[in-house]
Scaffold this motif. Structure first.
Motif, PDB file in Angstrom:
ATOM      1  N   SER A  27       1.012  -1.362  -0.078  1.00 16.75           N
ATOM      2  CA  SER A  27      -0.035   0.009   0.079  1.00 16.75           C
ATOM      3  C   SER A  27       0.743   1.310  -0.200  1.00 16.75           C
ATOM      4  CB  SER A  27      -0.933  -0.001   1.288  1.00 16.75           C
ATOM      5  OG  SER A  27      -1.944  -0.931   1.226  1.00 16.75           O
ATOM      6  N   ALA A  28       0.386   2.514  -0.689  1.00 22.66           N
ATOM      7  CA  ALA A  28       1.091   3.672  -0.497  1.00 22.66           C
ATOM      8  C   ALA A  28       1.333   4.022   0.717  1.00 22.66           C
ATOM      9  CB  ALA A  28       0.212   4.803  -1.307  1.00 22.66           C
ATOM     10  N   GLY A  29       2.535   4.657   0.983  1.00 17.59           N
ATOM     11  CA  GLY A  29       2.763   5.105   2.220  1.00 17.59           C
ATOM     12  C   GLY A  29       3.156   3.919   3.436  1.00 17.59           C
ATOM     13  N   SER A  30       3.141   2.585   2.974  1.00 16.61           N
ATOM     14  CA  SER A  30       3.148   1.307   3.960  1.00 16.61           C
ATOM     15  C   SER A  30       4.584   1.679   4.767  1.00 16.61           C
ATOM     16  CB  SER A  30       3.407   0.170   3.152  1.00 16.61           C
ATOM     17  OG  SER A  30       3.466  -0.885   4.146  1.00 16.61           O
ATOM     18  N   PRO A  31       4.542   1.408   5.916  1.00 20.15           N
ATOM     19  CA  PRO A  31       5.843   1.362   6.736  1.00 20.15           C
ATOM     20  C   PRO A  31       6.713   0.313   6.579  1.00 20.15           C
ATOM     21  CG  PRO A  31       4.136   0.402   8.206  1.00 20.15           C
ATOM     22  CD  PRO A  31       3.487   1.066   6.909  1.00 20.15           C
ATOM     23  N   TRP A  32       6.311  -0.575   5.571  1.00 14.09           N
ATOM     24  CA  TRP A  32       7.184  -1.488   5.074  1.00 14.09           C
ATOM     25  C   TRP A  32       8.374  -1.172   4.247  1.00 14.09           C
ATOM     26  CZ3 TRP A  32       7.882  -6.249   7.252  1.00 14.09           C
ATOM     27  CH2 TRP A  32       6.871  -6.529   7.999  1.00 14.09           C
ATOM     28  N   MET A  33       7.549   0.085   3.659  1.00 14.79           N
ATOM     29  CA  MET A  33       8.943   0.592   2.444  1.00 14.79           C
ATOM     30  C   MET A  33       9.845   1.448   3.219  1.00 14.79           C
ATOM     31  SD  MET A  33       7.713  -0.219  -0.509  1.00 14.79           S
ATOM     32  CE  MET A  33       7.413  -1.858   0.235  1.00 14.79           C
ATOM     33  N   ARG A  34       9.578   1.769   4.448  1.00 17.53           N
ATOM     34  CA  ARG A  34      10.580   2.662   5.360  1.00 17.53           C
ATOM     35  C   ARG A  34      11.483   1.589   6.169  1.00 17.53           C
ATOM     36  NH1 ARG A  34       6.030   5.331   6.424  1.00 17.53           N
ATOM     37  NH2 ARG A  34       5.788   4.575   8.424  1.00 17.53           N
ATOM     38  N   ASN A  35      11.024   0.366   6.227  1.00 16.60           N
ATOM     39  CA  ASN A  35      11.660  -0.684   6.953  1.00 16.60           C
ATOM     40  C   ASN A  35      11.701  -2.029   6.067  1.00 16.60           C
ATOM     41  OD1 ASN A  35      11.917   0.518   9.759  1.00 16.60           O
ATOM     42  ND2 ASN A  35       9.941   1.125   9.306  1.00 16.60           N
ATOM     43  N   LYS A  36      12.295  -1.958   4.984  1.00 16.71           N
ATOM     44  CA  LYS A  36      12.104  -2.900   4.016  1.00 16.71           C
ATOM     45  C   LYS A  36      12.931  -4.175   4.296  1.00 16.71           C
ATOM     46  CE  LYS A  36      11.734  -0.436  -0.423  1.00 16.71           C
ATOM     47  NZ  LYS A  36      12.228  -0.033  -1.637  1.00 16.71           N
ATOM     48  N   PRO A  37      12.603  -5.318   4.460  1.00 10.17           N
ATOM     49  CA  PRO A  37      13.354  -6.523   4.829  1.00 10.17           C
ATOM     50  C   PRO A  37      14.828  -6.612   4.061  1.00 10.17           C
ATOM     51  CG  PRO A  37      11.200  -7.155   4.523  1.00 10.17           C
ATOM     52  CD  PRO A  37      11.132  -6.023   3.949  1.00 10.17           C
ATOM     53  N   ILE A  38      15.484  -7.130   4.783  1.00  5.21           N
ATOM     54  CA  ILE A  38      16.936  -7.135   4.258  1.00  5.21           C
ATOM     55  C   ILE A  38      16.918  -8.357   3.525  1.00  5.21           C
ATOM     56  CG2 ILE A  38      19.495  -7.370   4.643  1.00  5.21           C
ATOM     57  CD1 ILE A  38      18.291  -4.603   5.549  1.00  5.21           C
ATOM     58  N   PRO A  39      17.508  -8.311   2.256  1.00  3.94           N
ATOM     59  CA  PRO A  39      17.808  -9.675   1.310  1.00  3.94           C
ATOM     60  C   PRO A  39      18.527 -10.714   2.252  1.00  3.94           C
ATOM     61  CG  PRO A  39      17.982  -7.683  -0.161  1.00  3.94           C
ATOM     62  CD  PRO A  39      17.946  -7.143   1.319  1.00  3.94           C
ATOM     63  N   PHE A  40      18.246 -12.049   1.829  1.00  2.00           N
ATOM     64  CA  PHE A  40      18.688 -13.035   2.607  1.00  2.00           C
ATOM     65  C   PHE A  40      20.353 -13.034   2.484  1.00  2.00           C
ATOM     66  CE2 PHE A  40      19.550 -17.833   2.972  1.00  2.00           C
ATOM     67  CZ  PHE A  40      19.221 -17.726   4.229  1.00  2.00           C
ATOM     68  N   GLU A  41      20.894 -13.085   1.208  1.00  2.00           N
ATOM     69  CA  GLU A  41      22.251 -13.091   1.091  1.00  2.00           C
ATOM     70  C   GLU A  41      23.156 -11.928   1.695  1.00  2.00           C
ATOM     71  OE1 GLU A  41      24.207 -15.516  -0.347  1.00  2.00           O
ATOM     72  OE2 GLU A  41      22.358 -16.603  -0.371  1.00  2.00           O
ATOM     73  N   THR A  42      22.429 -10.795   1.619  1.00  2.00           N
ATOM     74  CA  THR A  42      22.883  -9.763   2.341  1.00  2.00           C
ATOM     75  C   THR A  42      23.000  -9.855   3.997  1.00  2.00           C
ATOM     76  OG1 THR A  42      22.147  -8.136   0.757  1.00  2.00           O
ATOM     77  CG2 THR A  42      22.925  -7.194   2.873  1.00  2.00           C
ATOM     78  N   PHE A  43      21.958 -10.386   4.543  1.00  2.00           N
ATOM     79  CA  PHE A  43      21.939 -10.627   5.958  1.00  2.00           C
ATOM     80  C   PHE A  43      22.865 -11.891   6.385  1.00  2.00           C
ATOM     81  CE2 PHE A  43      20.057 -13.192   9.579  1.00  2.00           C
ATOM     82  CZ  PHE A  43      19.652 -12.391  10.254  1.00  2.00           C
TER      83      PHE A  43
END
Length: 237
Positions: A27-43
């Motif tokens: 959704s527009a303005g979703s807090p997930w966009m400000r706190n995106k999950p880190i990609p697995f390989e980067t993690f």
């Protein structure tokens, strides 16, 4: 249609939980966009990335810590209790199906579960409260208490392999059902979104309940664009 079905396969997405106050990822303005999950390989490769992943995880947890099962969750639970639906397949990670009274065996989690963590080496479960205390005190997430491995939220991150057991269970249920009931899924996230089409192609009727149109609306036997709670209140016992 549900009453006539021999086996109903439930399939739920984010829309069933937005009515509980859980933010929708797209959704527009979703807090997930400000706190995106880190990609697995980067993690895996970066301790700094792991610290940032846990920081974002706890920020998001705080946003919906008071979320409770919606009428949609309770409606699904009632269908399972009635014997019409063996289990519900979900793309969600919030644990609200279990909170509605379903057992772990009655919920097939394609994207994992964000209410606890697991060791990436030995698989041991670890509770988030303990991890958070350690993280906030030291600035670093703890290691596995059994093997010293890396701890990660028990969700499936971008780039992480889909869980074999749940994928097999979902495919078996979709192959055996005569009605697939999709609730609150945009049906755009693959490979999970392929399951309803698979059920339809195997002869099942397809019913979609979602606020917005989906790519599978044209092949569905029934499409209901409405608030999920208002539709499923009739099933709550």
């Amino acid at each position: 249609m549900i009453q006539e079905a021999r086996i109903v396969a439930g399939f739920t997405g984010a829309g069933i939980s937005t009515e509980s106050g859980v933010p929708d990822f797209r959704s527009a303005g979703s807090p997930w966009m400000r706190n995106k999950p880190i990609p697995f390989e980067t993690f895996l490769q970066s301790a700094e990335a792991r610290r940032e992943a846990w920081r974002r995880k706890f920020v998001m947890d705080d946003l919906y810590r008071d979320a409770r099962p919606s009428q949609g969750h309770h409606g699904i639970a009632s269908l399972i209790a009635s014997g019409h639906m063996p289990a519900v397949i979900t793309q969600n990670i919030d644990g609200l199906h279990q909170a509605s009274g379903l057992s772990q065996e009655q919920v097939v989690e394609l994207h994992g579960n964000g209410t606890y963590a697991a060791c990436l080496s030995c698989g041991r479960r670890h509770e988030l409260e303990w991890i958070r205390r350690h993280f906030e005190a030291s600035g670093d997430p703890p290691e596995c208490t059994d093997c010293g491995g890396i701890l990660k939220s028990a969700t499936i991150s971008f780039g992480q392999p889909m869980p074999e057991g749940p994928m097999r269970r979902a495919q078996k249920l979709m192959a055996s059902c005569d009605l697939c009931l999709v609730v609150g899924s945009s049906l755009v996230v693959y490979p999970a979104a392929a399951f309803p089409a698979f059920a339809k192609e195997n002869g099942a009727r397809l019913v979609i309940v979602n606020r917005e149109p989906t790519p599978l609306d044209s092949m569905a036997d029934l499409v209901i664009h409405a608030e999920i709670g208002s539709v499923f209140s009739a099933f709550v016992s």
